[in-house]
Scaffold this motif. Sequence first.
Motif, PDB file in Angstrom:
ATOM      1  N   LEU A 132      -9.974  -4.739  -4.272  1.00 25.83           N
ATOM      2  CA  LEU A 132      -9.232  -3.965  -4.960  1.00 25.83           C
ATOM      3  C   LEU A 132     -10.084  -2.775  -5.286  1.00 25.83           C
ATOM      4  N   SER A 133     -10.241  -3.845  -6.186  1.00 26.61           N
ATOM      5  CA  SER A 133     -11.720  -2.488  -7.639  1.00 26.61           C
ATOM      6  C   SER A 133     -12.460  -1.760  -6.955  1.00 26.61           C
ATOM      7  N   GLY A 134     -13.181  -2.488  -5.768  1.00 25.13           N
ATOM      8  CA  GLY A 134     -13.803  -1.532  -4.772  1.00 25.13           C
ATOM      9  C   GLY A 134     -13.781  -0.494  -4.190  1.00 25.13           C
ATOM     10  N   ASP A 135     -14.252  -0.829  -3.664  1.00 23.54           N
ATOM     11  CA  ASP A 135     -14.088   0.934  -2.459  1.00 23.54           C
ATOM     12  C   ASP A 135     -13.392   1.067  -1.646  1.00 23.54           C
ATOM     13  N   VAL A 136     -12.130   1.179  -1.554  1.00 25.70           N
ATOM     14  CA  VAL A 136     -11.386   0.266  -0.819  1.00 25.70           C
ATOM     15  C   VAL A 136     -10.076   1.742  -1.240  1.00 25.70           C
ATOM     16  N   ASN A 137      -9.733   1.695  -0.120  1.00 24.85           N
ATOM     17  CA  ASN A 137      -8.784   3.977   0.556  1.00 24.85           C
ATOM     18  C   ASN A 137      -7.616   3.249   1.638  1.00 24.85           C
ATOM     19  N   GLU A 138      -7.408   1.531   1.572  1.00 30.37           N
ATOM     20  CA  GLU A 138      -6.167   1.614   2.773  1.00 30.37           C
ATOM     21  C   GLU A 138      -6.225  -0.057   2.737  1.00 30.37           C
ATOM     22  N   VAL A 139      -4.966  -0.542   2.409  1.00 28.90           N
ATOM     23  CA  VAL A 139      -3.876  -2.185   2.293  1.00 28.90           C
ATOM     24  C   VAL A 139      -3.433  -1.990   3.880  1.00 28.90           C
ATOM     25  N   ILE A 140      -3.848  -2.654   4.718  1.00 26.44           N
ATOM     26  CA  ILE A 140      -3.183  -2.546   6.073  1.00 26.44           C
ATOM     27  C   ILE A 140      -2.057  -4.276   6.026  1.00 26.44           C
ATOM     28  N   VAL A 141      -1.198  -3.752   5.870  1.00 28.76           N
ATOM     29  CA  VAL A 141      -0.299  -5.670   5.512  1.00 28.76           C
ATOM     30  C   VAL A 141       0.590  -6.303   7.080  1.00 28.76           C
ATOM     31  N   ALA A 142      -0.326  -6.804   7.407  1.00 27.07           N
ATOM     32  CA  ALA A 142       0.208  -6.813   8.419  1.00 27.07           C
ATOM     33  C   ALA A 142       0.643  -8.880   8.735  1.00 27.07           C
ATOM     34  N   THR A 143       1.368  -8.856   8.130  1.00 31.13           N
ATOM     35  CA  THR A 143       1.641 -10.643   8.112  1.00 31.13           C
ATOM     36  C   THR A 143       2.649 -10.712   8.975  1.00 31.13           C
TER      37      THR A 143
END
Length: 198
Positions: A132-143
């Motif tokens: 996430l230190s990189g260029d990340v806009n969104e984390v979609i949690v699909a557990t």
Amino acid sequence: MEYYNNKINNLIEQLGALPGIGQKTAARLAFHIISMPKDAAARLAGSITDARENVRYCKTCCTLTDAEECPICKSAKRDHSTIMVVENSRDLAAYEKTGHYNGVYHVLHGVISPSRGIGPDDIKLKELISRLSGDVNEVIVATNPSVEGEATAMYISKLIKPIGVKVTRIASGVPVGGDLECIDEVTLLKALDYRVNM
Ligand code: ZN
């Protein structure tokens, strides 16, 4: 099971130790393998050894692959700023089969489960945070929408929010207690389209 000889018993025992294989099925498979042409049986044994020896975790998303980095992480056509977090490589495959998700993935290889002694350090969470230190806009949690899957999603959300990355959760459409890999494509895509902020 004294009525079979040791070599057959051993094979039945090994097969019976696999998930979802009961004693009867193990015996049926064992006798099938014994009746196979020798070269076909050797190919089966060889592919087990080969997969076990050469399959490893992708250095980026932790999915199972036979290269340092998996084809999805390597692809320039994918949106690397959107990361979908899944429990295992089979769930990744389920979303890939829909053909409509263009982001990348992160495979946890499990969920947090205090009752089974699985803590945050036992799944690939550190690896996710380090991305996430990189260029990340969104984390979609699909557990999975199971009790453990939901608890893991909440944990991930709490962990990521302070970093300032948007966290969403796949929405209804996925039945409670359901298993992502068994759900049809339309339902999977609905769940993705209607994801909610966490
Ligand atoms: Zn990868």
